[in-house]
Structure formats: C-alpha cells, structure tokens
Design a protein around this motif. Structure first.
Motif, PDB file in Angstrom:
ATOM      1  N   THR A   1       0.816  -1.223   0.000  1.00  0.00           N
ATOM      2  CA  THR A   1       0.000   0.000   0.000  1.00  0.00           C
ATOM      3  C   THR A   1       0.846   1.269   0.000  1.00  0.00           C
ATOM      4  O   THR A   1       1.919   1.315   0.605  1.00  0.00           O
ATOM      5  CB  THR A   1      -0.894  -0.033   1.262  1.00  0.00           C
ATOM      6  OG1 THR A   1      -1.650  -1.223   1.221  1.00  0.00           O
ATOM      7  CG2 THR A   1      -1.821   1.164   1.327  1.00  0.00           C
ATOM      8  N   GLU A   2       0.345   2.272  -0.696  1.00  0.00           N
ATOM      9  CA  GLU A   2       0.984   3.592  -0.726  1.00  0.00           C
ATOM     10  C   GLU A   2      -0.079   4.654  -0.480  1.00  0.00           C
ATOM     11  O   GLU A   2      -1.274   4.358  -0.580  1.00  0.00           O
ATOM     12  CB  GLU A   2       1.638   3.814  -2.105  1.00  0.00           C
ATOM     13  CG  GLU A   2       2.735   2.807  -2.396  1.00  0.00           C
ATOM     14  CD  GLU A   2       3.385   3.006  -3.762  1.00  0.00           C
ATOM     15  OE1 GLU A   2       2.955   3.918  -4.509  1.00  0.00           O
ATOM     16  OE2 GLU A   2       4.320   2.252  -4.064  1.00  0.00           O
ATOM     17  N   PRO A   3       0.346   5.897  -0.212  1.00  0.00           N
ATOM     18  CA  PRO A   3      -0.655   6.937   0.045  1.00  0.00           C
ATOM     19  C   PRO A   3      -1.716   7.026  -1.063  1.00  0.00           C
ATOM     20  O   PRO A   3      -2.880   7.273  -0.799  1.00  0.00           O
ATOM     21  CB  PRO A   3       0.173   8.224   0.135  1.00  0.00           C
ATOM     22  CG  PRO A   3       1.522   7.756   0.600  1.00  0.00           C
ATOM     23  CD  PRO A   3       1.715   6.398  -0.012  1.00  0.00           C
TER      24      PRO A   3
ATOM     25  N   VAL B   1       7.026   5.759  -0.904  1.00  0.00           N
ATOM     26  CA  VAL B   1       6.540   5.653   0.474  1.00  0.00           C
ATOM     27  C   VAL B   1       5.506   4.543   0.544  1.00  0.00           C
ATOM     28  O   VAL B   1       4.602   4.455  -0.298  1.00  0.00           O
ATOM     29  CB  VAL B   1       5.897   6.988   0.932  1.00  0.00           C
ATOM     30  CG1 VAL B   1       5.277   6.841   2.324  1.00  0.00           C
ATOM     31  CG2 VAL B   1       6.922   8.106   0.938  1.00  0.00           C
ATOM     32  N   LYS B   2       5.643   3.680   1.537  1.00  0.00           N
ATOM     33  CA  LYS B   2       4.687   2.591   1.755  1.00  0.00           C
ATOM     34  C   LYS B   2       3.885   2.908   3.021  1.00  0.00           C
ATOM     35  O   LYS B   2       4.479   3.250   4.055  1.00  0.00           O
ATOM     36  CB  LYS B   2       5.454   1.267   1.914  1.00  0.00           C
ATOM     37  CG  LYS B   2       6.168   0.852   0.640  1.00  0.00           C
ATOM     38  CD  LYS B   2       5.153   0.450  -0.401  1.00  0.00           C
ATOM     39  CE  LYS B   2       5.736   0.154  -1.751  1.00  0.00           C
ATOM     40  NZ  LYS B   2       4.698  -0.211  -2.723  1.00  0.00           N
ATOM     41  N   SER B   3       2.569   2.777   2.931  1.00  0.00           N
ATOM     42  CA  SER B   3       1.727   3.200   4.058  1.00  0.00           C
ATOM     43  C   SER B   3       1.101   2.025   4.792  1.00  0.00           C
ATOM     44  O   SER B   3       0.878   0.961   4.200  1.00  0.00           O
ATOM     45  CB  SER B   3       0.568   4.060   3.556  1.00  0.00           C
ATOM     46  OG  SER B   3       0.955   4.892   2.525  1.00  0.00           O
ATOM     47  N   PHE B   4       0.745   2.292   6.043  1.00  0.00           N
ATOM     48  CA  PHE B   4      -0.015   1.337   6.883  1.00  0.00           C
ATOM     49  C   PHE B   4       0.651  -0.035   6.932  1.00  0.00           C
ATOM     50  O   PHE B   4      -0.009  -1.061   6.726  1.00  0.00           O
ATOM     51  CB  PHE B   4      -1.457   1.179   6.377  1.00  0.00           C
ATOM     52  CG  PHE B   4      -2.230   2.471   6.286  1.00  0.00           C
ATOM     53  CD1 PHE B   4      -2.293   3.329   7.365  1.00  0.00           C
ATOM     54  CD2 PHE B   4      -2.902   2.815   5.122  1.00  0.00           C
ATOM     55  CE1 PHE B   4      -3.007   4.528   7.288  1.00  0.00           C
ATOM     56  CE2 PHE B   4      -3.620   4.004   5.035  1.00  0.00           C
ATOM     57  CZ  PHE B   4      -3.677   4.863   6.121  1.00  0.00           C
ATOM     58  N   ILE B   5       1.934  -0.060   7.180  1.00  0.00           N
ATOM     59  CA  ILE B   5       2.641  -1.342   7.156  1.00  0.00           C
ATOM     60  C   ILE B   5       2.594  -2.004   8.539  1.00  0.00           C
ATOM     61  O   ILE B   5       3.262  -1.552   9.484  1.00  0.00           O
ATOM     62  CB  ILE B   5       4.112  -1.172   6.667  1.00  0.00           C
ATOM     63  CG1 ILE B   5       4.116  -0.428   5.309  1.00  0.00           C
ATOM     64  CG2 ILE B   5       4.816  -2.525   6.572  1.00  0.00           C
ATOM     65  CD1 ILE B   5       3.208  -1.014   4.224  1.00  0.00           C
TER      66      ILE B   5
END
Ligand code: CAA
Length: 384
Positions: free
Chosen positions: A125-127, A152-156
């Motif tokens: 996931t990314e923004p 940028v990778k989100s919610f990892i």
C-alpha cells in the motif's frame, strides 16, 4: 461434518492452551501499552508459531494452511494484535519467501523468520495506491549491483518492528503497464535509505504497530529481488490470497470470543427477576451469532483445505474473508449490546473486540475488493 485429523486437533489444542493461559491475561495490557511482551514473543517461538508453514529444512514446522488457520483462530480469541502480527509474518512474508524465494534467500532469512528472531512484514500500500494496488508508484531502478528504491509505503503492519519487509516497487518506468511492471524485493530495515515513519495511532489491534516505510534512494542488493523482474504483482496477489484466509480465521476467533463473553454475561446478569439468558430475544441473538460463526469457520477451513490440495482458492479465500469479517462485526456488535452499559467500559474485553473487529473489513483487501474478486471469478469463471 468437518473432521480435523489427530495432528490438527493437537495443534488447535496447543494454540488454545497458549491463548487461554499466556495471552488472554495480558491481552488488555497489549492493547493499552501497544506492545506484545517479550515473554509472549518467546513463547510463540517455542511453540513454532513463527514458521507454521515454513519447511522443516529451514527451521519451520512444515505444517499446512489449515494448521495456520486453526492457530490464528485460537490466538484471535485472546488477542487480535498478536494474531495479525503472526498472520502477516506467516502468510504474507514467510509464504512469499517459501514460494518465490531463491535458495540463497531462503537460507539467509527463513531460519531467522521461522524462529521468531525477526518479524516479517509486507509493503504494498501507498498513500495513493490502496485498493488499486496496481497503481503503486514506488520506483526501483537497477544501478550496478543494487536496485535503488524511491517511494513511500503506508499502513505497514509490523513496520516499526519488522526485520524483513517484502516491498513491491515498479521496475518498469511506464506506469500505464500497471501490474506488468511491478517487482518484489526483500528489504531489511537496516539497508541504507530505508526509514520508518511515525507509528499510526489506531482504533484497534493497537498491539500490532503500524507505520510508513520510507524509501529514499534505498540501496537493495540485486540478489534481494524476489523471483524475476516484473513478476511482483502476481506474487502480491497470490500471497494475499493466503493472507485473506488468515484474516478470515482472525474474524472467526474474535467473534467466538465475543459470543463466549455474551453467553457468560447473559447467564450471570439478572433483570426483571431472571437471567438475560432466560429471555427468548437474547437466546435467539445467541443462536444466530453461533450459526454465523460456524458458517464463517467452515468457509475459512474450506479455503485453507483447497489451498492445501493445490486447488484454486482465490474466490474461496475472498468469500471466507468477506463473510467472516462482516460476521465478526455483526457478532461483536450484538455481544456488546447484550453486555449493555458494561460492554461500553474497559472492564470487559468486548469493547476491545469491537474495535479490533473493524479492521478485518479493511486490511488485506476491503470488503469492496473481496466483492470485486468474487464477482469477477463467478462471472468470468476465472479460476485462480
Ligand atoms: N493470484 C495470481 N494472480 C492474480 C491474482 C491472484 N489471486 N489476482 C489477479 N492476478 C493476476 C491476473 O491474472 C492478472 O494477470 P494477467 O493479466 O497476466 O492475467 C494480473 O494479476 C492483474 O489482475 P487484475 O486485472 O485482476 O488486477 P486489478 O488491477 O484489476 O486489481 C484487485 C485487482 C483484486 C482489486 C487488486 O488490486 C487487490 O487485491 N487490491 C487490494 C489490495 C490489498 O488487498 N491490499 C492489502 C494490503 S496488505 C495488508 O493489508 C496487510 C496488513 O496490513 C494486514
């Protein structure tokens, strides 16, 4: 009737015993302090739960998907933060490495993952790329012996604690190629250019920390490419199919704990001169909750068994996750209602179950994404 083998019954009992005696007593502490205690992490290593499906030659337990589902279900009855940490580690990280890793990669990382020495994470996931995973923008360019990653990778999940992260990035510059230009990389957080963002302040599963993974000219050795270039999206989808079974099992576990709590409370609490359990309206609620849980459990086990028999199971995994997560949210809501005002306090674990259940409808593909996967499968008869 779904019969478990002797070995599967034993695994289930072992996980239940751990959940009841070690995990349940510290579950609200885990939620409050947003951290799984070291003793719990060590006990998980002792039990072999960090490498449930990892082949024995790499230090794992060499068990199957049904065993993973049974363990996750039992652990989720006590603590959903611990179960999602384990689920992502086993089904998204270890599984990707087992299935797509080269021998040297397996030798390097598997024993440490299987022993719980390092925790695994998965970064897709990314923004601006959530449900539409194929639109991810993180770029990977080969320069000499390294891939240079930027994005940028989100919610990892486990981002703040992970020792190995499966990162998906675009190796082909043409973004219109979507899924065809994506590759998967084994990224150590200590590699130059990899940093962790601030921990997210979440509603539930608070003991499973989550953050951004920031890649700024991150140097990833060429040999850490998983499988071949531009094969990443299929790896991502295939791995998520298994992950969705894990989240379905988590949903069943949370709901089972909520039902148990509702039954106990209904048998104790008296109003109008009788216990709540003597009211037909409550009896019927409990009956429906139990029936829904059983249906979700069977869908989950069916998806797991299909995977173990090498049968197509994408649709079944999505059905199990869709039905299970919807069911879990319904069941925890009914259970909280039965607890009345007490259920709204932190004196009972039901308010935690209520917060924890919500995410099962969001992570590893929202319920809307599961509808897409299932409908595409039944309309086109596409079997994955
Ligand atoms: N297995 C193998 N290959 C698959 C597959 C599967 N299950 N599903 C699709 N593919 C292949 C397709 O066959 C296709 O390849 P071909 O063209 O060669 O046939 C390719 O992948 C692209 O497939 P689609 O056209 O179906 O792709 P799409 O762009 O339409 O997207 C989607 C499909 C189902 C919506 C997908 O993007 C998706 O699953 N999105 C949700 C993402 C998600 O689950 N994110 C969760 C993040 S991880 C997480 O949450 C972990 C955590 O914190 C707990």
């Amino acid at each position: 009737m779904f019969e478990l083998s002797e070995e599967q019954r034993l695994i289930k009992e072992t996980a239940k015993n751990f959940a009841d005696t070690t995990l349940a007593p510290v579950a609200s502490q885990i939620d409050r302090e947003e951290k799984i205690p070291t003793e719990v992490l060590s006990k998980l290593s002792e039990l072999g739960f960090w490498g449930i499906m990892v082949p024995e030659e790499y230090g794992g337990a060499g068990l199957d998907t049904l065993a993973l589902a049974l363990v996750l279900e039992q652990i989720s009855c006590a603590c959903a933060s611990t179960s999602v940490t384990l689920s992502v580690h086993n089904s998204l990280c270890c599984n990707a490495l087992t299935k797509y890793g080269k021998e040297a990669q397996k030798k390097r990382y598997m024993p440490r993952l299987a022993g719980g020495e390092i925790i695994g994470a998965y970064a897709m996931t990314e923004p601006e790329a959530g449900s539409d995973a194929a639109s991810l923008k993180t770029r990977a360019q080969l320069v000499g012996n390294h891939y240079i990653l930027n994005g940028v990778k989100s919610f990892i999940t486990s981002g703040p604690t992970a020792g190995l992260i499966v990162v998906f990035a675009r190796t082909h510059p043409d973004i219109s190629l979507r899924d065809k230009g994506i590759s998967a990389f084994l990224v150590e957080p200590g590699f130059a250019g990899v940093t962790r963002g601030q921990k997210e302040d979440k509603m539930g599963v608070r003991g499973a920390p989550m953050c951004e993974i920031i890649l700024e000219d991150a140097y990833i050795p060429k040999e850490n490419l998983l499988a071949g270039e531009n094969q990443g999206f299929k790896i991502a989808m295939d791995t998520l199919d298994c992950g969705r079974i894990g989240i379905a099992a988590q949903s069943v576990g949370i709901a089972s704990a909520a039902l148990d709590s509702a039954i106990k409370y209904a048998k104790e609490r008296k109003q109008f001169g009788k216990t709540l359990s003597e009211f037909q309206s409550i009896q019927w609620k409990l009956a429906e909750m139990a029936t829904d849980i059983e249906a979700a459990r069977l869908l989950t086990y069916q998806a797991a068994v299909r995977r173990d028999k090498n049968l197509p199971y994408t649709k079944e995994a999505s059905m199990a996750k869709l039905f299970g997560s919807t069911m879990a949210n319904k069941v925890v809501k009914e259970s909280l209602q039965i607890h009345g005002g007490m259920g709204y306090t932190k004196d009972f674990p039901i308010e935690r179950f209520f917060r924890d259940a919500k995410i099962t409808e969001i992570y590893e593909g929202t319920s809307e994404v599961q509808h897409i996967v299932i409908s595409r499968s039944i309309i086109s008869n596409r079997c994955l």
